[in-house]
Design a protein around this motif. Structure first.
Motif, PDB file in Angstrom:
ATOM      1  N   ASN A 123      -0.072  10.275  12.369  1.00  0.00           N
ATOM      2  CA  ASN A 123      -0.922   9.092  12.386  1.00  0.00           C
ATOM      3  C   ASN A 123      -2.255   9.420  13.039  1.00  0.00           C
ATOM      4  OD1 ASN A 123       1.432   7.751  11.493  1.00  0.00           O
ATOM      5  ND2 ASN A 123       2.053   7.349  13.616  1.00  0.00           N
ATOM      6  N   ARG A 139       0.393   6.822   9.339  1.00  0.00           N
ATOM      7  CA  ARG A 139      -0.311   5.545   9.385  1.00  0.00           C
ATOM      8  C   ARG A 139      -1.805   5.789   9.562  1.00  0.00           C
ATOM      9  NH1 ARG A 139       1.920   1.769  13.807  1.00  0.00           N
ATOM     10  NH2 ARG A 139       0.549   0.320  12.676  1.00  0.00           N
ATOM     11  N   SER A 193      -0.619   0.167   8.256  1.00  0.00           N
ATOM     12  CA  SER A 193       0.679   0.649   7.783  1.00  0.00           C
ATOM     13  C   SER A 193       0.484   1.708   6.700  1.00  0.00           C
ATOM     14  CB  SER A 193       1.500  -0.510   7.219  1.00  0.00           C
ATOM     15  OG  SER A 193       0.919  -1.007   6.023  1.00  0.00           O
ATOM     16  N   TYR A 194       1.518   2.495   6.467  1.00  0.00           N
ATOM     17  CA  TYR A 194       1.451   3.553   5.455  1.00  0.00           C
ATOM     18  C   TYR A 194       1.116   2.979   4.088  1.00  0.00           C
ATOM     19  CZ  TYR A 194       2.844   7.471   2.500  1.00  0.00           C
ATOM     20  OH  TYR A 194       2.854   8.490   1.564  1.00  0.00           O
TER      21      TYR A 194
END
Length: 265
Positions: free
Chosen positions: A131, A143, A148-149
């Motif tokens: 992330n 992320r 969010s992904y």
């Protein structure tokens, strides 16, 4: 049963062919690819930002094409994430707005290709596992920037906006000289969708290189290379001739039927 003369049938076929072939005719012939490349400086109270915009632009088969080649360096994001990025970029940018000359409409098509070498690349992106905060040159596999992904595609579309010459439109970002802040935009805080002025550079290029000064940007209708459903003067003339032939033929047939008994009584 309604009967038509041979002349009327031939005329009607010509009328139909006129409409069936005019839909993709257009006024603009193919325009060779040009590479656009220039540096951008964004000066803000929170710092200065510099980057280079680079892309190829052309006009082929009634489509305005914007093509960007990106070298993905560092970690391998995998085919699924690469496809996620590509789908996000191309689906958000392609056909958001069309070009129109008042009669014909021309699609705007954006294409991104991932390269495994820096040779021929418009941009280089360093891919990092995990992330992190994404920017034009650094993308993460987890992320992105706290989102969010599932937002990987739209984040990629935002960074693609910088690749084709656009500024950020949120406080703290790389703003344009006027300091434009617009949340409801793919370049703004909400990461929503492209705005019509994002296409100004492409419109100007098309106007200059096609010689069609009447070109303007319009909202996409979802139909490829279509003809405005407003009959042109040639079509109206052809239809009028068809109707005249039909009336003349019918009148002559009626005249023969009336005179018939006197000739053979």
């Amino acid at each position: 049963m309604m009967l038509f003369s041979r002349s009327f049938k031939h005329c009607l076929i010509g009328f139909l062919l006129l409409f069936s072939t005019s839909g993709n005719a257009g006024l603009i012939t193919n325009i060779a690819t040009e590479t656009i490349n220039y540096s951008i400086l964004s000066q803000n109270p929170w710092g200065n930002f510099r980057w280079t915009t680079s892309y190829d632009i052309s006009f082929v088969d009634q489509d305005l094409l914007i093509d960007v080649d990106v070298y993905l360096r560092g970690a391998d994001p995998g085919s699924a994430l690469r496809d996620f990025w590509e789908e996000g970029i191309e689906s958000i940018w392609s056909n958001a707005f069309d070009l129109s000359d008042g009669t014909y409409f021309y699609d705007t098509v954006f294409n991104v290709d991932w390269l495994n070498t820096s040779v021929g690349a418009d941009h280089t992106v360093n891919v990092i596992v995990g992330n992190g905060n994404v920017n034009l040159t650094q993308w993460y596999t987890g992320r992105p920037s706290g989102y969010s992904y599932s937002r990987q595609g739209v984040i990629a579309a935002h960074e693609f906006g910088h690749m084709i010459g656009l500024f950020d439109e949120y406080s703290g970002g790389a703003l344009n000289p006027e300091g434009l802040i617009r949340n409801n935009s793919i370049m703004g805080r909400n990461l929503s969708s492209p705005r019509i002025d994002h296409f100004d550079a492409f419109l100007e290029w098309a106007q200059i290189n096609s010689g069609v000064a009447s070109l303007a940007l319009v909202a996409d209708s979802g139909v490829d290379n279509y003809f405005v459903s407003e009959p042109n003067s040639l079509a109206i003339l052809l239809l009028s001739i068809c109707m005249a032939l039909s009336i003349k033929t019918k009148s002559r047939r009626n005249s023969i039927e009336v005179r018939g008994p006197s000739l053979f009584a």
